[in-house]
Design a protein around this motif. Structure first.
Motif, PDB file in Angstrom:
ATOM      1  N   LEU A 106       0.815  -1.212   0.000  1.00 13.29           N
ATOM      2  CA  LEU A 106       0.000   0.000   0.000  1.00 13.29           C
ATOM      3  C   LEU A 106       0.853   1.269   0.000  1.00 13.29           C
ATOM      4  O   LEU A 106       1.818   1.368   0.766  1.00 13.29           O
ATOM      5  N   TYR A 107       0.462   2.219  -0.831  1.00 14.31           N
ATOM      6  CA  TYR A 107       1.172   3.493  -0.954  1.00 14.31           C
ATOM      7  C   TYR A 107       0.140   4.605  -1.066  1.00 14.31           C
ATOM      8  O   TYR A 107      -0.947   4.389  -1.581  1.00 14.31           O
ATOM      9  N   HIS A 108       0.506   5.801  -0.593  1.00 13.55           N
ATOM     10  CA  HIS A 108      -0.392   6.928  -0.828  1.00 13.55           C
ATOM     11  C   HIS A 108       0.401   8.194  -1.115  1.00 13.55           C
ATOM     12  O   HIS A 108       1.559   8.318  -0.742  1.00 13.55           O
ATOM     13  N   LEU A 109      -0.255   9.094  -1.837  1.00 10.95           N
ATOM     14  CA  LEU A 109       0.362  10.338  -2.289  1.00 10.95           C
ATOM     15  C   LEU A 109       0.423  11.334  -1.138  1.00 10.95           C
ATOM     16  O   LEU A 109      -0.614  11.775  -0.643  1.00 10.95           O
ATOM     17  N   LYS A 110       1.633  11.665  -0.731  1.00 10.34           N
ATOM     18  CA  LYS A 110       1.836  12.626   0.357  1.00 10.34           C
ATOM     19  C   LYS A 110       1.297  13.989  -0.088  1.00 10.34           C
ATOM     20  O   LYS A 110       1.635  14.463  -1.156  1.00 10.34           O
ATOM     21  N   GLY A 111       0.423  14.565   0.704  1.00 11.09           N
ATOM     22  CA  GLY A 111      -0.154  15.864   0.369  1.00 11.09           C
ATOM     23  C   GLY A 111      -1.400  15.774  -0.491  1.00 11.09           C
ATOM     24  O   GLY A 111      -2.116  16.751  -0.657  1.00 11.09           O
ATOM     25  N   GLY A 112      -1.666  14.600  -1.072  1.00 15.72           N
ATOM     26  CA  GLY A 112      -2.879  14.362  -1.832  1.00 15.72           C
ATOM     27  C   GLY A 112      -2.930  15.029  -3.201  1.00 15.72           C
ATOM     28  O   GLY A 112      -1.950  15.576  -3.691  1.00 15.72           O
ATOM     29  N   PHE A 113      -4.114  14.969  -3.790  1.00 19.49           N
ATOM     30  CA  PHE A 113      -4.344  15.460  -5.148  1.00 19.49           C
ATOM     31  C   PHE A 113      -4.050  16.951  -5.276  1.00 19.49           C
ATOM     32  O   PHE A 113      -3.637  17.421  -6.331  1.00 19.49           O
ATOM     33  N   LYS A 114      -4.251  17.702  -4.203  1.00 16.08           N
ATOM     34  CA  LYS A 114      -4.033  19.152  -4.279  1.00 16.08           C
ATOM     35  C   LYS A 114      -2.575  19.491  -4.584  1.00 16.08           C
ATOM     36  O   LYS A 114      -2.280  20.582  -5.052  1.00 16.08           O
TER      37      LYS A 114
END
Length: 124
Positions: A106-114
């Motif tokens: 599992l990975y996620h984008l630091k700071g998100g879509f913004k």
């Protein structure tokens, strides 16, 4: 008055514990790191449908956090899962849910879509 301090302490302990547990469950990636692997993975936007329609990363599937429990069977356990939301908070929660059900890559984008500066697709 003492119960307020006990409650406040419990909330702080819970928050710190969840923060460190989440760091163990999901790897937060910078945009550059995210770009390296997301095309070879399951790319999931966990924002609500209207947020997704207003713009999303090219190739992303929309599985809102509010539907994750019901729809996680759509995701494969043998492939990496790249998650993102608007700011990074919901994708972290989604990763916790998935981790509890046996998903590990599992990975996620630091700071998100913004914070995303790459290609974006919008629904017409």
């Amino acid at each position: 008055m003492q119960w307020i301090w006990i409650l406040l302490g419990a909330i702080i302990v819970y928050s710190v514990t969840m923060y460190f547990m989440q760091r163990r469950m999901v790897k937060a990636l910078t945009e550059e790191e995210f770009r390296v692997g997301y095309r070879k993975a399951q790319l999931i936007d966990v924002r609500e449908a209207d947020e997704y329609a207003s713009g999303h990363i090219l190739g992303a599937r929309n599985i809102p956090l509010t539907q994750m429990r019901m729809r996680m069977k759509e995701l494969r356990k043998d492939q990496p899962i790249y998650l993102y939301c608007q700011s990074g908070l919901r994708s972290g929660r989604a990763a916790q849910m998935l981790y509890r059900k046996g998903y590990r890559d599992l990975y996620h984008l630091k700071g998100g879509f913004k914070t995303w500066t790459g290609k974006v697709k919008k629904k017409a």
